[in-house]
Enzyme design. Structure first.
Site, PDB file in Angstrom:
ATOM      1  N   TRP A 102     -71.797 -23.692 -93.663  1.00 52.32           N
ATOM      2  CA  TRP A 102     -72.244 -22.851 -92.546  1.00 52.32           C
ATOM      3  C   TRP A 102     -73.255 -21.819 -92.998  1.00 52.32           C
ATOM      4  CZ3 TRP A 102     -72.115 -25.017 -88.205  1.00 52.32           C
ATOM      5  CH2 TRP A 102     -71.050 -25.836 -87.825  1.00 52.32           C
ATOM      6  N   ASP A 172     -70.974 -14.004 -89.986  1.00 58.54           N
ATOM      7  CA  ASP A 172     -70.539 -15.094 -89.108  1.00 58.54           C
ATOM      8  C   ASP A 172     -69.027 -15.199 -89.292  1.00 58.54           C
ATOM      9  OD1 ASP A 172     -69.830 -17.450 -87.896  1.00 58.54           O
ATOM     10  OD2 ASP A 172     -71.265 -18.712 -88.988  1.00 58.54           O
ATOM     11  N   LYS A 196     -62.704 -21.516 -82.283  1.00 63.17           N
ATOM     12  CA  LYS A 196     -61.782 -21.607 -83.415  1.00 63.17           C
ATOM     13  C   LYS A 196     -60.560 -20.722 -83.152  1.00 63.17           C
ATOM     14  CE  LYS A 196     -65.357 -23.845 -84.974  1.00 63.17           C
ATOM     15  NZ  LYS A 196     -66.370 -23.355 -85.836  1.00 63.17           N
TER      16      LYS A 196
HETATM   17  C1  LIG Z   1     -67.907 -23.735 -85.956  1.00 58.17           C
HETATM   18  C2  LIG Z   1     -68.770 -22.817 -86.730  1.00 58.17           C
HETATM   19  C3  LIG Z   1     -70.121 -22.613 -86.417  1.00 58.17           C
HETATM   20  C4  LIG Z   1     -70.839 -23.380 -85.342  1.00 58.17           C
HETATM   21  O1  LIG Z   1     -70.422 -23.032 -84.080  1.00 58.17           O
HETATM   22  P1  LIG Z   1     -71.128 -23.641 -82.781  1.00 58.17           P
HETATM   23  O2  LIG Z   1     -70.372 -23.011 -81.686  1.00 58.17           O
HETATM   24  O3  LIG Z   1     -70.960 -25.130 -82.835  1.00 58.17           O
HETATM   25  O4  LIG Z   1     -72.552 -23.238 -82.805  1.00 58.17           O
HETATM   26  C5  LIG Z   1     -70.835 -21.707 -87.174  1.00 58.17           C
HETATM   27  N1  LIG Z   1     -70.251 -21.019 -88.164  1.00 58.17           N
HETATM   28  C6  LIG Z   1     -68.957 -21.190 -88.490  1.00 58.17           C
HETATM   29  C7  LIG Z   1     -68.358 -20.391 -89.605  1.00 58.17           C
HETATM   30  C8  LIG Z   1     -68.173 -22.087 -87.770  1.00 58.17           C
HETATM   31  O5  LIG Z   1     -66.874 -22.253 -88.090  1.00 58.17           O
END
Ligand SMILES: *Cc1c(COP(=O)(O)O)cnc(C)c1O
Length: 360
Positions: A102, A172, A196
């Site tokens: 990521w 993030d 998540k």
């Molecule tokens: C799932 C995830 C993303 C991507 O999320 P989207 O909603 O598909 O854009 C980005 N960063 C992390 C750490 C994630 O777990």
């Protein structure tokens, strides 16, 4: 009703109580004769849902008053572009720490908008750890420092907040937000896709320090301009209203569990059940450095990988789903977010012990 233990990395399991409340309120929200999906986002009913969700999130995370809370769309992936567009503030470079899949994606996207400097990387270690902060090459002129607080695929998590001095720290937190208390004041901006640990895909939460706003690049789309959205309470256009409603129910559920301190205790206990088992023998193993192991996503391997499919099939027979590791790393991965009950983790550990006994 048939419920499985869903170990998916995302979209992921939601608290059953929340789903049941949403089901009860689906066709007639609190006597309005309407579903939340059918309501005007500018009407008093939805405004009350929205305001409560923001207030509850502020309370759970103790978000200081000088931070805005936004509910946008586009997922965390959109933020990979929107963070530089909104936060460069006339500067030209940003520091990124690369800890896995990521962060790598964030780095690639940000490179379209600024000069990205990779301040540290654990690529040489196969992304199995957080690079030692003593070795980070931070640039005091960078617009911000970006980290991914939990690498959902690699299962690597920060268990500390790095000190970036006067340079704002951007995180993030898509896959570990609300898993434990955090000191929001240590961050310039936090972003997280909902699917998540928060609610349905489609809602993206942004927590941003107010003094960082007002400098978006002129070409920034209005709906993705944090300042414009903050001025309109995230309703410059129609928000993901049903998603915000479900997120709000999840916030109330976390509060009923005892808040983030209680979530942390539960999450630590759940993760320990799996890691203790993984470390006990040779049949299974965890690839991640002990100090940096994620409490949310637990990747693991079988010593004999030819048994992988058999392991997954047996798990499915016991109603344990989505344990296959991400295709980029292979092996297995158990995602055990807030809403995964302890019973699910115990069932998985018991199955692993049985499987080892049969095949070890
Ligand atoms: C799932 C995830 C993303 C991507 O999320 P989207 O909603 O598909 O854009 C980005 N960063 C992390 C750490 C994630 O777990």
């Amino acid at each position: 009703m048939n419920r499985v233990f869903n170990f998916s990395a995302g979209p992921a399991v939601l608290p059953l109580e929340v789903l049941q409340q949403a089901a009860e309120e689906m066709c007639d929200w609190q006597g309005t004769g309407m579903s939340v999906m059918e309501m005007s986002h500018r009407g008093p009913q939805f405004i009350s849902i929205y305001e409560r969700a923001v207030a509850d999130l502020r309370k759970l995370l103790s978000i200081p008053d000088d931070y805005e809370v936004l509910f946008l769309q586009g997922g965390a992936t959109a933020q990979n572009a929107l963070v530089p567009m909104n936060l460069l503030r006339g500067l030209t470079t940003a520091d990124y720490v690369n800890t896995g899949a990521w962060s790598s994606k964030s780095i690639r996207e940000a490179g379209k908008y600024c000069q990205v400097k990779v301040a540290a990387s654990s690529e040489a270690q196969g992304f199995t750890c957080i690079p030692d902060v003593a070795d980070w090459q931070l640039d005091p002129k960078a617009a911000y420092v970006h980290i991914c607080s939990n690498e959902t695929i690699g299962g690597v998590e920060y268990h500390f907040v790095p000190d970036t001095g006067d340079v704002p720290l951007v995180a993030d937190m898509s896959s570990n937000i609300l898993s434990r208390p955090i000191d929001v004041s240590r961050f310039g901006l936090i972003y997280a896709g909902a699917q998540k640990n928060i609610g349905p895909a489609g809602v993206t939460i942004i927590i941003v320090r107010k003094d960082l706003l007002e400098h978006a690049m002129p070409s920034t789309p209005s709906v993705f301009n944090y300042q414009l959205q903050a001025e309109k309470d995230s309703m410059l256009n129609t928000p993901s209203s049903y998603g915000i409603y479900i997120a709000g129910l999840v916030f109330q559920w976390i509060d009923r569990q005892g808040g983030l301190a209680a979530m942390e205790t539960r999450n630590r206990e759940k993760a320990a059940i799996l890691y203790d088992y993984l470390d006990r023998g040779e049949f299974f193993s965890s690839p991640v450095a002990i100090s940096d192991r994620s409490l949310m996503n637990v990747p693991f391997r079988l010593r004999d990988e030819s048994l992988n499919q058999q392991f997954l099939d047996g798990a499915q027979e016991r109603d344990m789903l989505q344990l296959k590791g991400h295709r980029s790393v292979g092996g297995m991965r158990a995602s055990i977010y807030n809403a995964m009950p302890r019973a699910g983790v115990e069932a998985l550990a018991a199955y692993m012990a049985d499987f080892e006994q049969q095949h070890g």
